[in-house]
Design an enzyme around this catalytic site. Structure first.
Site, PDB file in Angstrom:
ATOM      1  N   GLY A   1      38.152  38.755  37.774  1.00 23.41           N
ATOM      2  CA  GLY A   1      38.268  38.516  39.209  1.00 23.41           C
ATOM      3  C   GLY A   1      39.386  39.356  39.789  1.00 23.41           C
ATOM      4  O   GLY A   1      40.339  39.710  39.082  1.00 23.41           O
TER       5      GLY A   1
ATOM      6  N   GLN B   1      45.683  41.828  45.693  1.00 22.00           N
ATOM      7  CA  GLN B   1      46.144  42.448  44.448  1.00 22.00           C
ATOM      8  C   GLN B   1      46.081  43.968  44.487  1.00 22.00           C
ATOM      9  O   GLN B   1      46.690  44.633  43.663  1.00 22.00           O
ATOM     10  CB  GLN B   1      45.322  41.925  43.264  1.00 22.00           C
TER      11      GLN B   1
ATOM     12  N   CYS C   1      46.080  36.658  34.686  1.00 21.50           N
ATOM     13  CA  CYS C   1      45.905  37.338  35.967  1.00 21.50           C
ATOM     14  C   CYS C   1      46.235  38.816  35.785  1.00 21.50           C
ATOM     15  O   CYS C   1      47.190  39.154  35.083  1.00 21.50           O
ATOM     16  CB  CYS C   1      46.854  36.710  36.990  1.00 21.50           C
ATOM     17  N   LEU C   2      45.448  39.679  36.408  1.00 19.42           N
ATOM     18  CA  LEU C   2      45.696  41.122  36.292  1.00 19.42           C
ATOM     19  C   LEU C   2      47.052  41.506  36.884  1.00 19.42           C
ATOM     20  O   LEU C   2      47.604  42.541  36.545  1.00 19.42           O
ATOM     21  CB  LEU C   2      44.577  41.918  36.972  1.00 19.42           C
TER      22      LEU C   2
ATOM     23  N   HIS D   1      41.255  30.472  41.485  1.00 18.94           N
ATOM     24  CA  HIS D   1      42.359  31.394  41.201  1.00 18.94           C
ATOM     25  C   HIS D   1      42.392  32.520  42.249  1.00 18.94           C
ATOM     26  O   HIS D   1      43.439  32.834  42.813  1.00 18.94           O
ATOM     27  CB  HIS D   1      42.160  31.961  39.782  1.00 18.94           C
ATOM     28  N   GLU D   2      41.208  33.104  42.527  1.00 17.26           N
ATOM     29  CA  GLU D   2      41.146  34.215  43.492  1.00 17.26           C
ATOM     30  C   GLU D   2      41.433  33.728  44.915  1.00 17.26           C
ATOM     31  O   GLU D   2      42.094  34.406  45.698  1.00 17.26           O
ATOM     32  CB  GLU D   2      39.787  34.923  43.433  1.00 17.26           C
TER      33      GLU D   2
ATOM     34  N   HIS E   1      45.064  33.513  45.554  1.00 22.11           N
ATOM     35  CA  HIS E   1      45.666  34.817  45.873  1.00 22.11           C
ATOM     36  C   HIS E   1      45.606  35.086  47.377  1.00 22.11           C
ATOM     37  O   HIS E   1      46.553  35.594  47.966  1.00 22.11           O
ATOM     38  CB  HIS E   1      44.921  35.950  45.165  1.00 22.11           C
TER      39      HIS E   1
HETATM   40 NI    NI Z   1      44.967  36.678  39.603  1.00 25.56          NI
END
Ligand code: NI
Length: 166
Positions: free
Chosen positions: A43, A48, A90-91, A132-133, A136
């Site tokens: 995701g 991000q 998370c990225l 989660h997304e 963000h």
């Molecule tokens: Ni994330």
């Protein structure tokens, strides 16, 4: 695209609703998907990559199978149920994961990349990824959801990880 790393200030900002779903936005979506697949993530939210627009992309298909990219624009969780504790990563917080408690299932509304309304019910990994997304887009990273004790441990670990990665 470059993925911003925690605690970048754009990760703490709220994204604004998308007003036009046009070719420019679709190009951004394609670039976000490329970036997500390249980073082997499931995701990616617009924050991000430094864009404060309410949209995220995801694909929870196991690697090796045909990709099934999902794009959600102006997402809203209209209902949730149950509770589950699962490991999350998370990225924007590479090399770190922690267990987070969240509702087990969600009902999501939004628009797809063509501007068509979406309404979907999700459970398990899909529900977790959506929440989660969506976090963000409200300026919340999963590590912000840790208890204060765990957050203190995270801060020490994260300082070390960042030092090692230069
Ligand atoms: Ni994330």
């Amino acid at each position: 695209m470059n993925i911003l790393v925690y605690p970048h200030k754009i990760l703490k900002q709220k994204a604004r609703p998308v007003e036009n779903i046009d070719g420019k936005l679709q190009k951004l979506i394609d670039q976000m998907l490329d970036t997500m697949y390249l980073a082997k993530g499931i995701g990616l939210a617009a924050n991000q990559v430094g864009v404060l627009k309410q949209l995220f992309v995801m694909d929870i298909t196991p690697s090796g199978e045909t990709p099934e990219p999902v794009t959600v624009i102006n997402p809203r969780i209209i209902d949730s149920y149950g509770e589950e504790v699962q490991d999350e990563g998370c990225l924007s917080v590479p090399s770190y994961s922690a267990s987070i408690r969240r509702p087990a299932g969600v009902m999501l509304e939004g628009y797809d990349r063509d501007g068509k309304p979406i309404r979907m019910e999700a459970e398990g990994l899909m529900a977790r990824c959506i929440q989660h997304e969506l976090d963000h887009l409200y300026g919340i990273c999963f590590v912000d959801r840790l208890s204060s004790l765990k957050k203190a441990i995270f801060r020490r670990k994260w300082a070390k990880i960042r030092q090692q990665n230069g």
